[in-house]
Design a protein around this motif. Structure first.
Motif, PDB file in Angstrom:
ATOM      1  N   ARG A  97      -5.311  -1.728  -7.116  1.00 52.26           N
ATOM      2  CA  ARG A  97      -5.518  -2.974  -6.761  1.00 52.26           C
ATOM      3  C   ARG A  97      -5.327  -3.969  -7.684  1.00 52.26           C
ATOM      4  N   THR A  98      -4.584  -5.308  -7.167  1.00 54.63           N
ATOM      5  CA  THR A  98      -4.586  -6.548  -8.106  1.00 54.63           C
ATOM      6  C   THR A  98      -5.831  -7.018  -8.361  1.00 54.63           C
ATOM      7  N   VAL A  99      -6.159  -7.296  -9.620  1.00 61.62           N
ATOM      8  CA  VAL A  99      -7.686  -7.640 -10.221  1.00 61.62           C
ATOM      9  C   VAL A  99      -7.361  -9.085 -10.377  1.00 61.62           C
ATOM     10  N   GLU A 100      -6.510  -9.692 -11.054  1.00 60.33           N
ATOM     11  CA  GLU A 100      -6.090 -11.031 -11.442  1.00 60.33           C
ATOM     12  C   GLU A 100      -4.999 -11.319 -11.911  1.00 60.33           C
ATOM     13  N   SER A 107       3.506   1.529 -12.490  1.00 57.66           N
ATOM     14  CA  SER A 107       4.992   1.891 -12.238  1.00 57.66           C
ATOM     15  C   SER A 107       5.340   2.166 -10.756  1.00 57.66           C
ATOM     16  N   THR A 108       4.248   2.764 -10.182  1.00 62.40           N
ATOM     17  CA  THR A 108       4.303   2.833  -8.631  1.00 62.40           C
ATOM     18  C   THR A 108       4.700   1.669  -8.003  1.00 62.40           C
ATOM     19  N   LEU A 109       4.318   0.644  -8.516  1.00 61.58           N
ATOM     20  CA  LEU A 109       4.620  -0.812  -7.718  1.00 61.58           C
ATOM     21  C   LEU A 109       6.164  -0.985  -8.063  1.00 61.58           C
ATOM     22  N   MET A 110       6.590  -0.863  -9.406  1.00 54.79           N
ATOM     23  CA  MET A 110       7.859  -0.849  -9.655  1.00 54.79           C
ATOM     24  C   MET A 110       9.004  -0.181  -9.067  1.00 54.79           C
ATOM     25  N   LYS A 111       8.352   0.996  -8.697  1.00 57.04           N
ATOM     26  CA  LYS A 111       9.115   1.676  -7.877  1.00 57.04           C
ATOM     27  C   LYS A 111       9.610   1.264  -6.635  1.00 57.04           C
ATOM     28  N   ALA A 145      -2.140   5.566  -3.980  1.00 56.66           N
ATOM     29  CA  ALA A 145      -1.820   4.993  -5.221  1.00 56.66           C
ATOM     30  C   ALA A 145      -1.984   3.407  -5.295  1.00 56.66           C
ATOM     31  N   LEU A 146      -1.526   2.699  -4.354  1.00 54.64           N
ATOM     32  CA  LEU A 146      -1.635   1.215  -4.254  1.00 54.64           C
ATOM     33  C   LEU A 146      -2.393   0.878  -3.087  1.00 54.64           C
ATOM     34  N   GLU A 147      -3.276  -0.203  -3.163  1.00 57.09           N
ATOM     35  CA  GLU A 147      -3.764  -0.656  -1.843  1.00 57.09           C
ATOM     36  C   GLU A 147      -3.769  -2.248  -2.000  1.00 57.09           C
ATOM     37  N   ASP A 148      -3.151  -2.637  -1.088  1.00 59.71           N
ATOM     38  CA  ASP A 148      -3.038  -4.220  -0.751  1.00 59.71           C
ATOM     39  C   ASP A 148      -2.768  -5.190  -1.888  1.00 59.71           C
ATOM     40  N   THR A 171       1.006  -1.094  -0.248  1.00 58.40           N
ATOM     41  CA  THR A 171      -0.054  -0.095  -0.054  1.00 58.40           C
ATOM     42  C   THR A 171       0.901   1.342  -0.066  1.00 58.40           C
ATOM     43  N   LYS A 172       0.653   2.192  -1.014  1.00 63.24           N
ATOM     44  CA  LYS A 172       1.235   3.403  -1.217  1.00 63.24           C
ATOM     45  C   LYS A 172       0.404   4.614  -1.158  1.00 63.24           C
ATOM     46  N   ARG A 173       0.853   5.643   0.029  1.00 64.86           N
ATOM     47  CA  ARG A 173      -0.199   6.547  -0.423  1.00 64.86           C
ATOM     48  C   ARG A 173       0.757   8.119  -0.719  1.00 64.86           C
ATOM     49  N   PHE A 174       0.159   8.873  -1.621  1.00 68.84           N
ATOM     50  CA  PHE A 174       0.434  10.213  -1.766  1.00 68.84           C
ATOM     51  C   PHE A 174      -0.469  11.419  -1.055  1.00 68.84           C
ATOM     52  N   PRO A 175      -0.045  12.195  -0.879  1.00 65.62           N
ATOM     53  CA  PRO A 175      -1.094  13.438  -0.258  1.00 65.62           C
ATOM     54  C   PRO A 175      -2.158  13.422  -1.203  1.00 65.62           C
TER      55      PRO A 175
END
Length: 512
Positions: free
Chosen positions: A221-224, A45-49, A20-23, A12-16
């Motif tokens: 979120r991851t879909v599949e 790209s956020t996940l890869m960073k 951006a990413l949740e679980d 999980t990644k948050r920006f103000p």
């Protein structure tokens, strides 16, 4: 041995103001090519960073396990130390340094006294280049290489770091078909050598051709995750997972009703700005109101050069030929004159030439026609905001406010800002140069819908694209360009990829 090389759990990644990413969870097997798909802004790209340490441990929630052990990266050097190397869509090469210098930048081959051993550097560089199928002199400056070869240099640089997991973010977005095929073949060879690859791509045909596994991310979120050997792992299935709905067709239906001729160029010739050669040679074409006319050509054929030279001679020197608008010959010697005559050009490189990334949406939308909003030299800020808000609504630009910096938007939404900017100039002719490059299938569909709406209003559209299916799906007529010369013109009902390619790879002119 554990078959899983990488696990990301509950990231999980948050920006103000935004999550951006949740679980998000991701599992990558050893020696596979694992594709990651999703719309622009989905979080790929956020996940890869996060994985590569660009976003360090502590700036996100969740766990990363590599080779069966938990890992904590404070930066890119930490991830590279265990064999994870990322190649971003915007290549990180120094143009004026040699290939060898780029390959070992920060990892120099040193000899006695700590000085760089150039003989060893060049020898090692030559070996690495051979391993990726690139036969260039290691002392050649990178600036002399095309984008496809620069991609191979980046991969060779990764191999020099004893890469175990190679991450490629949109590796073929800026490549032509030949360079893309070469790169995909190289990825297969790397897989055969046991190197694991993660590839982010919007090109679903490439994913279905090369990926062993595909993970789809939507709205952070991851879909599949799909096994690409399974029968249900089709492009349609991936699209449904990406956009959350079916797209009945890749290209929206449009009834073509062309009107009077709007633009015509005759005997258009453009010389290279620094070299003694023609990049456009005696070209001629026309486009009518309510019509989409395509320009097809291989990399280097002169498509962009033609478009930019028509748009106020913003490329080339010694431009000659005749330009007609609504049947009257006109001069468009500057960009301002071109805009004044009703011509707009949306560049293929939106980040460098199309937008001011540090400015907000409002400033970008109004930039090409500030005179409409100015009185006595002062811009009416309230009117500027109204215009930007109207563009946001009409283009469905996804942003919190028009005061957000354009650089924070996804690629598809940035492209919509570019279109809003040029539509505010109220053009009669809109030249679109690779308008869907690097954006996802859902955003592409929205761009196509916007184009159809414009031609329904009587606009004349010129569409330049490297994707032949896109030209066939969107255009009324298609011109082919080869070595700066128009080699053919086909109504879309008579055009096929094979007929277009035959005209794109010849120096003679086809009658039909």
């Amino acid at each position: 041995m554990n078959d899983v090389l990488l696990e990301m759990r509950g990231i999980t990644k948050r920006f103000p103001g935004v999550k951006a990413l949740e679980d998000v969870s991701l599992s990558v097997r050893r020696g596979e090519i694992h594709a990651i798909c999703g719309e622009n802004g989905a979080g790929k790209s956020t996940l890869m960073k996060v994985l590569s340490g660009v976003y360090p441990t502590g700036s996100y929630d969740g766990e990363i396990r590599f080779d069966g052990r938990p890992v904590h990266f404070g930066g890119i050097r930490d991830s590279e130390a265990v064999g994870i190397v990322i190649i971003h869509q915007e290549l990180a090469l120094v143009p004026n340094l040699s290939i060898a210098e780029n390959l070992f930048l920060g990892n120099e081959r040193r000899g006695r006294g700590g000085l760089i051993d150039w003989n060893r550097s060049n020898a090692d560089a030559r070996e690495l280049l051979t391993s990726v199928g690139l036969h260039e002199n290691p002392v050649s400056p990178v600036i002399q290489l095309g984008v496809g070869k620069q991609q191979l240099v980046e991969i060779a640089k990764a191999l020099s770091k004893e890469v175990r997991l190679l991450i490629l973010d949109e590796p073929t977005a800026a490549l032509n078909d030949v360079d893309s095929a070469h790169l995909l073949d190289l990825l297969r060879r790397l897989r055969d050598r046991g190197i694991t690859c993660i590839m982010i791509s919007h090109k679903l045909s490439e994913i279905t051709a090369i990926a062993d596994t595909t993970t789809v991310i939507r709205d952070g979120r991851t879909v599949e995750t799909l096994d690409m050997r399974a029968e249900e792992a089709t492009q349609d299935r991936i699209i449904r997972a990406m956009v959350g709905r079916d797209l009945d067709s890749f290209y929206p239906d449009r009834v073509s009703e062309p009107g009077e001729e709007v633009l015509r160029i005759e005997d258009w010739t453009v010389w290279h700005p620094t070299q003694q050669r023609k990049v456009v040679d005696g070209a001629g074409l026309s486009v009518r109101a309510g019509e989409v006319v395509g320009i097809a050509g291989l990399m280097g054929a002169g498509r962009t050069e033609l478009a930019m030279s028509v748009f106020g001679r913003s490329y080339g020197r010694d431009v000659s030929g005749r330009l007609y608008l609504h049947g009257q010959e006109v001069r468009a010697r500057t960009v301002s004159e071109a805009i004044g005559h009703g011509i707009a050009y949306a560049t293929e490189d939106r980040k460098r030439y199309g937008l001011n990334l540090i400015a907000d949406v409002r400033a970008n939308v109004s930039a090409a026609a500030l005179g409409k909003l100015a009185r006595a030299g002062w811009v009416n800020a309230n009117e500027e905001i109204k215009v930007a808000e109207q563009g946001r609504r009409e283009m469905n630009i996804k942003t919190r406010t028009v005061l957000d910096p354009v650089g924070t938007l996804s690629g598809g939404n940035q492209q919509k800002v570019v279109l809003s900017k040029w539509l505010f100039t109220d053009p009669d002719v809109l030249i679109l140069d690779e308008p869907t490059r690097g954006i996802d299938v859902g955003a592409k569909y929205e761009i196509y819908t916007i184009v159809n709406r414009l031609v329904a209003q009587g606009k004349a559209v010129v569409l330049i694209s490297s994707e032949l299916p896109e030209l066939l799906g969107m255009c009324d007529r298609i011109y082919t360009l080869s070595a700066g010369r128009i080699t053919g013109e086909l109504p879309v009902g008579e055009a096929t990829q094979e007929r277009l390619m035959a005209r794109m790879t010849t120096d003679k002119e086809f009658a039909g």
